[in-house]
Design an enzyme around this catalytic site. Structure first.
Site, mmCIF file in Angstrom:
data_model
loop_
_atom_site.group_PDB
_atom_site.id
_atom_site.type_symbol
_atom_site.label_atom_id
_atom_site.label_comp_id
_atom_site.label_asym_id
_atom_site.label_seq_id
_atom_site.Cartn_x
_atom_site.Cartn_y
_atom_site.Cartn_z
ATOM 1 N N ALA A 59 -11.910 -7.583 10.370
ATOM 2 C CA ALA A 59 -10.656 -7.870 9.666
ATOM 3 C C ALA A 59 -9.464 -7.262 10.408
ATOM 4 O O ALA A 59 -8.421 -7.907 10.594
ATOM 5 C CB ALA A 59 -10.729 -7.322 8.236
ATOM 6 N N ASP A 73 -1.166 -7.275 -5.786
ATOM 7 C CA ASP A 73 -2.421 -7.308 -5.030
ATOM 8 C C ASP A 73 -2.196 -8.226 -3.838
ATOM 9 O O ASP A 73 -1.970 -9.433 -4.010
ATOM 10 C CB ASP A 73 -3.547 -7.841 -5.924
ATOM 11 C CG ASP A 73 -4.908 -7.814 -5.211
ATOM 12 O OD1 ASP A 73 -4.942 -7.800 -3.967
ATOM 13 O OD2 ASP A 73 -5.925 -7.819 -5.925
ATOM 14 N N VAL A 74 -2.267 -7.669 -2.639
ATOM 15 C CA VAL A 74 -1.954 -8.473 -1.448
ATOM 16 C C VAL A 74 -2.943 -9.621 -1.241
ATOM 17 O O VAL A 74 -2.652 -10.578 -0.525
ATOM 18 C CB VAL A 74 -1.895 -7.609 -0.162
ATOM 19 C CG1 VAL A 74 -0.780 -6.581 -0.244
ATOM 20 C CG2 VAL A 74 -3.231 -6.956 0.150
ATOM 21 N N TYR A 103 -14.872 -4.503 8.283
ATOM 22 C CA TYR A 103 -13.555 -3.881 8.409
ATOM 23 C C TYR A 103 -13.012 -4.029 9.841
ATOM 24 O O TYR A 103 -11.840 -4.375 10.044
ATOM 25 C CB TYR A 103 -13.681 -2.405 8.027
ATOM 26 C CG TYR A 103 -12.410 -1.588 8.098
ATOM 27 C CD1 TYR A 103 -11.437 -1.677 7.106
ATOM 28 C CD2 TYR A 103 -12.193 -0.693 9.147
ATOM 29 C CE1 TYR A 103 -10.289 -0.902 7.166
ATOM 30 C CE2 TYR A 103 -11.055 0.086 9.206
ATOM 31 C CZ TYR A 103 -10.103 -0.016 8.214
ATOM 32 O OH TYR A 103 -8.964 0.753 8.275
ATOM 33 N N SER A 137 -6.102 -0.882 12.846
ATOM 34 C CA SER A 137 -6.993 0.283 12.854
ATOM 35 C C SER A 137 -7.563 0.484 14.246
ATOM 36 O O SER A 137 -7.805 -0.487 14.978
ATOM 37 C CB SER A 137 -8.150 0.072 11.876
ATOM 38 O OG SER A 137 -9.112 1.104 12.025
ATOM 39 N N GLY A 142 0.836 -1.204 0.000
ATOM 40 C CA GLY A 142 0.000 0.000 0.000
ATOM 41 C C GLY A 142 0.868 1.250 0.000
ATOM 42 O O GLY A 142 0.416 2.330 0.404
HETATM 43 P P1 NAP Z 1 -5.049 4.851 1.176
HETATM 44 O O1 NAP Z 1 -4.602 6.259 1.038
HETATM 45 O O2 NAP Z 1 -6.277 4.408 0.449
HETATM 46 O O3 NAP Z 1 -3.830 3.899 0.817
HETATM 47 C C1 NAP Z 1 -3.993 2.511 0.752
HETATM 48 C C2 NAP Z 1 -3.213 1.982 -0.443
HETATM 49 O O4 NAP Z 1 -3.343 0.557 -0.448
HETATM 50 C C3 NAP Z 1 -3.780 2.489 -1.776
HETATM 51 O O5 NAP Z 1 -2.744 2.838 -2.666
HETATM 52 C C4 NAP Z 1 -4.555 1.283 -2.275
HETATM 53 O O6 NAP Z 1 -4.688 1.214 -3.661
HETATM 54 C C5 NAP Z 1 -3.671 0.157 -1.765
HETATM 55 N N1 NAP Z 1 -4.362 -1.117 -1.786
HETATM 56 C C6 NAP Z 1 -5.673 -1.350 -1.510
HETATM 57 N N2 NAP Z 1 -5.957 -2.643 -1.692
HETATM 58 C C7 NAP Z 1 -4.804 -3.234 -2.081
HETATM 59 C C8 NAP Z 1 -4.459 -4.563 -2.440
HETATM 60 N N3 NAP Z 1 -5.370 -5.531 -2.456
HETATM 61 N N4 NAP Z 1 -3.168 -4.837 -2.768
HETATM 62 C C9 NAP Z 1 -2.253 -3.855 -2.783
HETATM 63 N N5 NAP Z 1 -2.519 -2.576 -2.505
HETATM 64 C C10 NAP Z 1 -3.788 -2.272 -2.144
HETATM 65 O O7 NAP Z 1 -5.342 4.520 2.705
HETATM 66 P P2 NAP Z 1 -4.580 4.904 4.070
HETATM 67 O O8 NAP Z 1 -5.494 5.743 4.845
HETATM 68 O O9 NAP Z 1 -3.182 5.321 3.793
HETATM 69 O O10 NAP Z 1 -4.598 3.469 4.755
HETATM 70 C C11 NAP Z 1 -3.408 2.724 4.990
HETATM 71 C C12 NAP Z 1 -3.723 1.664 6.030
HETATM 72 O O11 NAP Z 1 -4.111 2.314 7.252
HETATM 73 C C13 NAP Z 1 -4.908 0.785 5.639
HETATM 74 O O12 NAP Z 1 -4.651 -0.548 6.028
HETATM 75 C C14 NAP Z 1 -6.053 1.359 6.439
HETATM 76 O O13 NAP Z 1 -7.056 0.406 6.678
HETATM 77 C C15 NAP Z 1 -5.338 1.794 7.701
HETATM 78 N N6 NAP Z 1 -6.024 2.814 8.476
HETATM 79 C C16 NAP Z 1 -6.143 4.103 8.035
HETATM 80 C C17 NAP Z 1 -6.769 5.049 8.820
HETATM 81 C C18 NAP Z 1 -6.903 6.489 8.425
HETATM 82 O O14 NAP Z 1 -7.438 7.275 9.219
HETATM 83 N N7 NAP Z 1 -6.464 6.894 7.250
HETATM 84 C C19 NAP Z 1 -7.320 4.676 10.055
HETATM 85 C C20 NAP Z 1 -7.195 3.369 10.467
HETATM 86 C C21 NAP Z 1 -6.543 2.440 9.677
HETATM 87 P P3 NAP Z 1 -6.079 1.724 -4.314
HETATM 88 O O15 NAP Z 1 -6.093 3.209 -4.122
HETATM 89 O O16 NAP Z 1 -6.001 1.270 -5.723
HETATM 90 O O17 NAP Z 1 -7.178 1.056 -3.523
#
Ligand code: NAP
Length: 263
Positions: A169, A74-75, A166, A153, A24
């Site tokens: 998971a 893709d993970v 979510y 999360s 990611g």
């Molecule tokens: P983000 O900006 O959407 O970044 C996530 C990245 O992972 C995106 O580039 C996405 O690609 C990629 N991705 C999604 N599914 C994938 C797959 N199957 N294989 C490989 N890459 C994949 O989100 P973020 O906020 O940085 O989130 C990062 C992590 O933090 C996630 O696990 C999220 O659940 C966790 N998190 C975030 C928050 C928050 O407040 N932001 C809070 C709690 C937890 P696409 O754009 O193509 O989907």
């Protein structure tokens, strides 16, 4: 017994001989982590299902003087991860740092969740973490050293309405992390999880746009103890510490980075 302890202060070259994989890594938290680890000297493989984002992240790191490789993966697909990790081994060397930030959120009333939606959210967030760890741990065992940081999360800690899939998971990621830490401790490998809360990324802003954040980010900032939204760099700073040599006595832990929203 006179044991040899690792240095108590971080060496400026702590990670210069390390290869890191950040899933990611093309966006948000993963991107900030990839940049931070590269700035500290690691060779960083950015894995993302978004090919353009993975390439742009790696190009940006390289332009800033770092060493990076962008790969599409893709993970949720084991073959895709095995192939990407093989490329990392060949082009950057054996990985000993793994950060699993790829994630997929979802907002659905419980009774409307289609089994296929449930399966996909678990496949990306939980099974994806399993695939990545199983693909990389042999390299860590071989080198008798490793650092794994899973990104879970705050939803796993508090639950969230409309997020049973979510939250389940991510809670699975927390349990997985604790169990793996116990198993891999004797191999010189630490495994910790960071559950972020309310971090300003494209994922958070998509939630806001879709109306799932009530009155929006501003309203949530006013109820967050530190009175601001988190930045991806906040998560990257904690992650950079957890992968250091000096963090070797920290394992199986949940290191929340959330501005005090959950304690
Ligand atoms: P983000 O900006 O959407 O970044 C996530 C990245 O992972 C995106 O580039 C996405 O690609 C990629 N991705 C999604 N599914 C994938 C797959 N199957 N294989 C490989 N890459 C994949 O989100 P973020 O906020 O940085 O989130 C990062 C992590 O933090 C996630 O696990 C999220 O659940 C966790 N998190 C975030 C928050 C928050 O407040 N932001 C809070 C709690 C937890 P696409 O754009 O193509 O989907």
């Amino acid at each position: 017994m006179n044991r040899q302890l690792p240095p108590t202060a971080p060496s400026p070259a702590w990670s210069q001989s390390r290869t890191a994989i950040v899933t990611g890594g093309g966006s948000g938290i993963g991107l900030a982590i990839a940049r931070r680890l590269a700035a500290e000297g690691a060779a960083v493989a950015v894995l993302d299902r978004d090919a353009a984002a993975a390439k742009a992240a790696a190009d940006g790191i390289t332009a800033a003087g770092g060493h990076a490789l962008g790969l599409t993966a893709d993970v949720a697909e084991r073959a895709s991860i095995d192939d990407a990790v093989a490329q990392v081994r060949e082009r950057l060397g054996r990985p000993t740092i793994l950060v699993t930030s790829a994630g997929l959120d979802g907002f659905d009333r419980f009774l409307t969740i289609a089994p296929s939606t449930w399966d996909r959210i678990l496949a990306v967030n939980l099974t994806g973490t399993f695939h990545c760890c199983q693909a990389v741990v042999p390299d860590m065992v071989e080198q008798k050293w490793g650092r794994i940081v899973t990104i879970s999360s705050s939803s796993a800690q508090t639950g969230n309405p409309l997020m049973t899939h979510y939250s389940a998971a991510k809670a699975g990621v927390v349990g997985f992390t604790k169990a793996l830490a116990l198993e891999l401790g004797p191999e010189g490998i630490t495994v910790n999880t960071i559950p972020p809360g309310f971090v300003d990324t494209p994922m958070l802003r998509r939630s806001e746009t879709r109306g799932f954040l009530g009155k929006g980010v501003g309203q949530h900032e006013s109820t967050t103890p530190v009175r601001r939204v988190g930045l991806p760099e906040d998560i990257a700073a904690a992650c950079a510490y957890l992968v250091r040599e000096e963090a070797g006595y920290i394992t199986g832990q949940v290191i929340a980075v959330n501005g005090g929203r959950t304690t």
